[in-house]
Design a protein around this motif. Structure first.
Motif, PDB file in Angstrom:
ATOM      1  N   ASN A 164      64.727  69.168  64.341  1.00 34.51           N
ATOM      2  CA  ASN A 164      66.041  68.582  64.606  1.00 34.51           C
ATOM      3  C   ASN A 164      66.073  67.101  64.245  1.00 34.51           C
ATOM      4  OD1 ASN A 164      64.551  69.162  67.334  1.00 34.51           O
ATOM      5  ND2 ASN A 164      65.678  67.273  67.718  1.00 34.51           N
ATOM      6  N   HIS A 165      64.894  66.472  64.183  1.00 32.03           N
ATOM      7  CA  HIS A 165      64.831  65.085  63.713  1.00 32.03           C
ATOM      8  C   HIS A 165      65.239  65.021  62.245  1.00 32.03           C
ATOM      9  CE1 HIS A 165      62.214  61.176  63.341  1.00 32.03           C
ATOM     10  NE2 HIS A 165      63.501  60.935  63.277  1.00 32.03           N
ATOM     11  N   LEU A 198      67.076  67.250  60.686  1.00 29.50           N
ATOM     12  CA  LEU A 198      68.488  67.607  60.593  1.00 29.50           C
ATOM     13  C   LEU A 198      69.384  66.422  60.944  1.00 29.50           C
ATOM     14  CD1 LEU A 198      70.655  69.774  60.165  1.00 29.50           C
ATOM     15  CD2 LEU A 198      70.410  70.371  62.588  1.00 29.50           C
ATOM     16  N   ALA A 199      69.062  65.731  62.034  1.00 34.64           N
ATOM     17  CA  ALA A 199      69.876  64.582  62.448  1.00 34.64           C
ATOM     18  C   ALA A 199      69.846  63.476  61.401  1.00 34.64           C
ATOM     19  CB  ALA A 199      69.379  64.049  63.789  1.00 34.64           C
ATOM     20  N   ASN A 200      68.662  63.234  60.822  1.00 33.65           N
ATOM     21  CA  ASN A 200      68.558  62.183  59.816  1.00 33.65           C
ATOM     22  C   ASN A 200      69.289  62.541  58.533  1.00 33.65           C
ATOM     23  OD1 ASN A 200      67.140  60.409  61.365  1.00 33.65           O
ATOM     24  ND2 ASN A 200      65.158  60.766  60.405  1.00 33.65           N
ATOM     25  N   ARG A 242      77.962  61.663  58.566  1.00 32.81           N
ATOM     26  CA  ARG A 242      78.997  61.434  59.579  1.00 32.81           C
ATOM     27  C   ARG A 242      79.380  59.964  59.630  1.00 32.81           C
ATOM     28  NH1 ARG A 242      79.288  57.961  63.531  1.00 32.81           N
ATOM     29  NH2 ARG A 242      77.067  58.326  63.915  1.00 32.81           N
ATOM     30  N   SER A 301      65.107  74.802  67.216  1.00 34.93           N
ATOM     31  CA  SER A 301      64.247  73.819  66.562  1.00 34.93           C
ATOM     32  C   SER A 301      62.857  73.858  67.181  1.00 34.93           C
ATOM     33  CB  SER A 301      64.832  72.413  66.719  1.00 34.93           C
ATOM     34  OG  SER A 301      64.632  71.939  68.045  1.00 34.93           O
ATOM     35  N   VAL A 307      72.288  64.629  58.643  1.00 35.79           N
ATOM     36  CA  VAL A 307      73.713  64.762  58.940  1.00 35.79           C
ATOM     37  C   VAL A 307      74.335  63.459  59.424  1.00 35.79           C
ATOM     38  CG1 VAL A 307      75.406  65.947  60.397  1.00 35.79           C
ATOM     39  CG2 VAL A 307      73.506  67.215  59.409  1.00 35.79           C
ATOM     40  N   GLU A 308      73.626  62.720  60.272  1.00 35.79           N
ATOM     41  CA  GLU A 308      74.237  61.526  60.865  1.00 35.79           C
ATOM     42  C   GLU A 308      74.664  60.474  59.837  1.00 35.79           C
ATOM     43  OE1 GLU A 308      75.283  60.429  64.095  1.00 35.79           O
ATOM     44  OE2 GLU A 308      75.372  62.608  64.059  1.00 35.79           O
TER      45      GLU A 308
END
Length: 316
Positions: free
Chosen positions: A21-22, A24-26, A32, A57, A28-29
């Motif tokens: 998820n790290h 994924l966040a890096n 955004r 995850s 998508v964010e």
């Protein structure tokens, strides 16, 4: 590099159990943040799993996908397995990825996603990278791929990335290619800078020391802006040299860059504080509220007051 100029680019993330998820966040964010800062739908994204069922995850975060692999289409398919990827190295997954390649202009393998793309024959005769712990095995298993130890690689319509920390760098590079260095800098500032609103230390990707020094002076004098020629005098160079280097590195003029820094701070203060427009104008180097309001409307399409009302409504 591909033509990244279409108004809204659709990213589809194919997640497997054990994904990071790290990572994924890096990924998508930054997309955004680019939408938020530009106030446009520059990017859109959806999540998929092989069978449409929820995935978890490596740290237990559950994601309920929008659908199953085979029902998606878009501009970019991002394959993200991370841990347990060898158990996904199967003929059905390879067939599904080859079919998905026909529905997407670009394929990206993040972390160990490169392995699955390689097994499907989708990285043949390309430069590619993978999580560095797997690089030697990747190179031995797929000799027809030019395996390199880099944070990320963009080779035509194939993208590979080595892991979670590099995913942010990749997203930054794509935003920069799409919409220019200023937006990518602002995204990095929004997501990475610590401190109070008056701090505006934009991290630079350029190695141009002069441009960094110009930015430093501009950022430290936002409340009391100085002339470009005075910046040149402080740095012991000509104004023309500054104009040439800033234009070359950032695609804008020093005056426009200075104005954008001031107005971005005004936007930040408008949404994150209760200060009056007059107070914000003073902190951003404007003689009065009317002057800042005119500049703010020209830059962002609405007045600071309207911007604040809209931001407040969006979060209520």
């Amino acid at each position: 590099m591909q033509d990244w100029k279409k108004l809204t680019r659709q990213f589809n993330f194919l997640l497997f159990d054990g994904f990071s998820n790290h990572c994924l966040a890096n990924s998508v964010e930054p997309l955004r943040a680019a939408n938020t800062l530009s106030r446009q739908a520059l990017y859109a994204w959806r999540f998929y799993s092989p069978d449409g069922q929820a995935v978890h995850s490596s740290s237990g975060l559950q994601v309920t996908p929008h659908g199953a692999l085979g029902k998606e289409s878009g501009d970019v398919l991002v394959v993200m397995p991370s841990y347990g990827f060898l158990g996904l190295d199967t003929a059905p997954i390879s067939r599904a990825l080859r079919a998905a390649a026909k529905r997407h202009a670009i394929l990206a393998g993040l972390d160990t996603g490169s392995w699955l793309l390689a097994r499907a024959g989708l990285l043949d005769d390309r430069r590619a990278t993978i999580h560095w712990d797997e690089l030697s095995r990747f190179e031995e298993t797929f000799p027809n791929i030019d395996a390199v130890q880099e944070r990320f690689v963009i080779d035509g319509n194939r993208i590979t990335c080595s892991g979670a920390m590099a995913a942010f760098d990749l997203a930054d590079a794509l935003i920069r290619a799409d919409h220019g260095p200023l937006l990518s800098m602002e995204v990095a500032h929004l997501l990475m800078t610590r401190g109070t609103p008056q701090s505006y230390a934009l991290p630079m990707k350029s190695e141009d020391t002069l441009v960094n020094r110009v930015l430093g002076i501009m950022q430290s004098t936002i409340e009391s802006p100085i002339r470009i020629q005075d910046i040149a005098r402080r740095l012991g160079c000509s104004q023309k040299k500054i104009e040439t280097r800033v234009q070359s590195e950032l695609g804008t003029t020093p005056r426009a860059l200075y104005r954008r820094l001031r107005l971005n701070l005004a936007r930040k203060l408008t949404t994150e504080t209760d200060q009056s427009v007059a107070e914000i104008a003073s902190r951003c180097g404007y003689d009065n509220a009317s002057a800042m309001t005119r500049a703010f409307r020209a830059e962002f399409g609405q007045t600071p007051t309207a911007f604040r009302v809209q931001a407040t409504s969006a979060h209520s």
